[in-house]
Design a protein around this motif. Structure first.
Motif, PDB file in Angstrom:
ATOM      1  N   GLU A 111       0.969  -1.307   0.144  1.00 55.79           N
ATOM      2  CA  GLU A 111      -0.082  -0.181   0.066  1.00 55.79           C
ATOM      3  C   GLU A 111       0.828   1.487  -0.085  1.00 55.79           C
ATOM      4  O   GLU A 111       1.667   1.533   0.951  1.00 55.79           O
ATOM      5  N   GLN A 112       0.135   2.071  -0.248  1.00 54.05           N
ATOM      6  CA  GLN A 112       1.003   3.698  -0.247  1.00 54.05           C
ATOM      7  C   GLN A 112       0.140   4.530   0.411  1.00 54.05           C
ATOM      8  O   GLN A 112      -1.456   4.410   0.637  1.00 54.05           O
ATOM      9  N   ALA A 113       1.029   5.350   1.098  1.00 53.37           N
ATOM     10  CA  ALA A 113      -0.155   6.539   1.592  1.00 53.37           C
ATOM     11  C   ALA A 113       0.850   7.745   1.883  1.00 53.37           C
ATOM     12  O   ALA A 113       2.573   7.088   1.597  1.00 53.37           O
ATOM     13  N   VAL A 114       0.151   8.943   2.804  1.00 55.20           N
ATOM     14  CA  VAL A 114       1.575   9.803   3.400  1.00 55.20           C
ATOM     15  C   VAL A 114       1.275   9.784   5.006  1.00 55.20           C
ATOM     16  O   VAL A 114       0.027   9.819   5.098  1.00 55.20           O
ATOM     17  N   PHE A 115       2.418   9.945   5.434  1.00 47.70           N
ATOM     18  CA  PHE A 115       2.287  10.274   6.841  1.00 47.70           C
ATOM     19  C   PHE A 115       3.124  11.874   7.309  1.00 47.70           C
ATOM     20  O   PHE A 115       3.861  12.182   6.772  1.00 47.70           O
ATOM     21  N   ASP A 116       2.514  12.327   8.424  1.00 47.09           N
ATOM     22  CA  ASP A 116       1.962  13.503   8.771  1.00 47.09           C
ATOM     23  C   ASP A 116       3.325  13.118  10.393  1.00 47.09           C
ATOM     24  O   ASP A 116       2.920  11.720  10.661  1.00 47.09           O
ATOM     25  N   ILE A 117       4.208  13.818  10.421  1.00 44.14           N
ATOM     26  CA  ILE A 117       4.571  13.369  11.411  1.00 44.14           C
ATOM     27  C   ILE A 117       4.603  15.095  12.645  1.00 44.14           C
ATOM     28  O   ILE A 117       3.123  15.556  12.342  1.00 44.14           O
ATOM     29  N   VAL A 118       5.304  14.490  13.719  1.00 47.91           N
ATOM     30  CA  VAL A 118       4.895  15.135  14.649  1.00 47.91           C
ATOM     31  C   VAL A 118       6.447  16.712  14.922  1.00 47.91           C
ATOM     32  O   VAL A 118       7.147  16.160  14.685  1.00 47.91           O
ATOM     33  N   TYR A 119       5.773  17.874  14.920  1.00 51.73           N
ATOM     34  CA  TYR A 119       6.625  18.806  14.623  1.00 51.73           C
ATOM     35  C   TYR A 119       6.590  19.572  16.055  1.00 51.73           C
ATOM     36  O   TYR A 119       6.027  20.448  16.102  1.00 51.73           O
ATOM     37  N   ASP A 120       7.837  19.031  16.724  1.00 49.73           N
ATOM     38  CA  ASP A 120       8.629  19.609  18.219  1.00 49.73           C
ATOM     39  C   ASP A 120       9.113  20.761  18.120  1.00 49.73           C
ATOM     40  O   ASP A 120       9.974  21.072  17.754  1.00 49.73           O
ATOM     41  N   ASN A 121       8.365  22.028  17.843  1.00 46.92           N
ATOM     42  CA  ASN A 121       9.520  23.514  18.176  1.00 46.92           C
ATOM     43  C   ASN A 121      10.135  23.947  19.178  1.00 46.92           C
ATOM     44  O   ASN A 121       9.692  24.144  20.337  1.00 46.92           O
ATOM     45  N   THR A 122      11.050  24.369  19.365  1.00 47.55           N
ATOM     46  CA  THR A 122      12.253  23.976  20.169  1.00 47.55           C
ATOM     47  C   THR A 122      12.340  25.632  20.473  1.00 47.55           C
ATOM     48  O   THR A 122      13.208  25.901  19.538  1.00 47.55           O
ATOM     49  N   VAL A 123      12.746  26.171  21.751  1.00 43.58           N
ATOM     50  CA  VAL A 123      13.456  27.013  21.974  1.00 43.58           C
ATOM     51  C   VAL A 123      14.548  26.310  23.390  1.00 43.58           C
ATOM     52  O   VAL A 123      14.283  26.007  24.096  1.00 43.58           O
ATOM     53  N   ASP A 124      15.909  27.273  23.378  1.00 47.54           N
ATOM     54  CA  ASP A 124      16.757  26.372  24.216  1.00 47.54           C
ATOM     55  C   ASP A 124      16.591  24.791  24.904  1.00 47.54           C
ATOM     56  O   ASP A 124      16.820  24.955  25.630  1.00 47.54           O
ATOM     57  N   GLY A 125      16.467  24.154  23.307  1.00 44.05           N
ATOM     58  CA  GLY A 125      16.269  22.881  23.755  1.00 44.05           C
ATOM     59  C   GLY A 125      14.803  22.245  24.724  1.00 44.05           C
ATOM     60  O   GLY A 125      15.204  21.302  24.474  1.00 44.05           O
ATOM     61  N   ILE A 126      14.195  23.526  25.026  1.00 44.56           N
ATOM     62  CA  ILE A 126      12.871  23.006  25.433  1.00 44.56           C
ATOM     63  C   ILE A 126      11.736  23.462  24.833  1.00 44.56           C
ATOM     64  O   ILE A 126      11.578  23.947  23.574  1.00 44.56           O
ATOM     65  N   ILE A 127      10.491  21.963  24.508  1.00 40.88           N
ATOM     66  CA  ILE A 127       9.693  21.710  23.410  1.00 40.88           C
ATOM     67  C   ILE A 127       8.814  23.421  24.384  1.00 40.88           C
ATOM     68  O   ILE A 127       8.445  22.967  25.234  1.00 40.88           O
ATOM     69  N   THR A 128       8.525  24.169  22.957  1.00 38.36           N
ATOM     70  CA  THR A 128       7.701  25.291  23.724  1.00 38.36           C
ATOM     71  C   THR A 128       6.277  25.129  22.649  1.00 38.36           C
ATOM     72  O   THR A 128       5.085  25.478  23.065  1.00 38.36           O
TER      73      THR A 128
END
Length: 247
Positions: A111-128
């Motif tokens: 099968e084929q599909a497209v996958f979203d990922i979870v995008y974690d924006n970080t500041v100073d290494g901390i997920i904001t």
């Protein structure tokens, strides 16, 4: 039937090695397209080529078109699946096996599909901020991008699946990035793109979102235009959420 990573880079010496370290064992091929770096970016890529046969460097002259550069990188992929990363992304260690796991699962079912990922924006290494959808990053490699900026993969009727793969992203960390210059560049590219494609609702949406930090009244006007031109329910919902964020 393996999976390649593909990234386009320019003047990325600050973060490129960190990115490559996180993906080099997670995929079967790494395609890196340099779009005209003047720092140590190319030397860093070449150092990885010397250690890893599956890391490949290509060059593409920048023409103010992210889709053109992305599509050039896709044209160099030799596997059936591709995982898109940026140089300021990091694939967390616990998520590195997941790229192949998703691909293998689809291959077994043919099968084929497209996958979203979870995008974690970080500041100073901390997920904001964690954005769980809207970032299609794993997909069949024959697909191609549209729009010169805020480019989107065009996947037609393929199923879109939310994955639990995370990418850490520090491209909005003010310790490293001049956000004002980034916004100015984006606004200019969006305005130029709309001269060629005035009915593109997605471009009007992004223009409104970029303008929201500069002029809320203009942002609302652009989002209204986007809504009149939008045809998909998903896009209309995104526009309406963006309007709510202005209040």
């Amino acid at each position: 039937m393996g999976v390649s990573a593909a990234l386009i880079v320019k003047d990325s010496e600050r973060c490129l090695a960190r990115c490559l370290d996180s993906i080099v064992d997670a995929v079967d091929e790494v395609i890196v397209v340099d779009t005209g770096s003047s720092d140590r970016t190319v030397a860093i890529i070449e150092s990885y080529q010397n250690k890893h046969d599956h890391v490949k460097l290509f060059h593409f002259a920048w023409i103010n078109d992210f889709s053109a550069a992305r599509n050039y990188s896709l044209s160099k992929v030799t596997n059936n699946w591709v995982f898109i990363v940026d140089s300021d992304d990091v694939l967390p260690e616990q998520d590195q096996p997941k790229v192949r796991e998703y691909v293998n699962r689809m291959n077994k079912k043919n099968e084929q599909a497209v996958f979203d990922i979870v995008y974690d924006n970080t500041v100073d290494g901390i997920i904001t901020e964690s954005i769980s959808n809207g970032y299609v990053r794993l997909f069949p490699s024959e697909l191609r991008y549209e729009d010169k900026i805020h480019e989107q993969i065009s996947f037609g009727t393929l199923k879109r699946i939310q994955s639990d793969i995370h990418l850490l992203h520090d491209g909005y960390d003010i310790n490293f990035i001049d956000l004002k210059e980034k916004k100015k560049r984006n606004l200019n590219m969006l305005i130029e793109s709309l001269k060629e494609d005035n009915d593109n609702a997605r471009l009007w949406l992004h223009l409104g979102r970029e303008m929201s930090v500069v002029d809320k009244d203009k942002a609302r006007r652009y989002l209204d235009i986007a809504e009149t031109k939008a045809k998909s329910i998903e896009l209309i919902k995104w526009i309406q959420r963006s309007k709510e964020d202005l209040n």
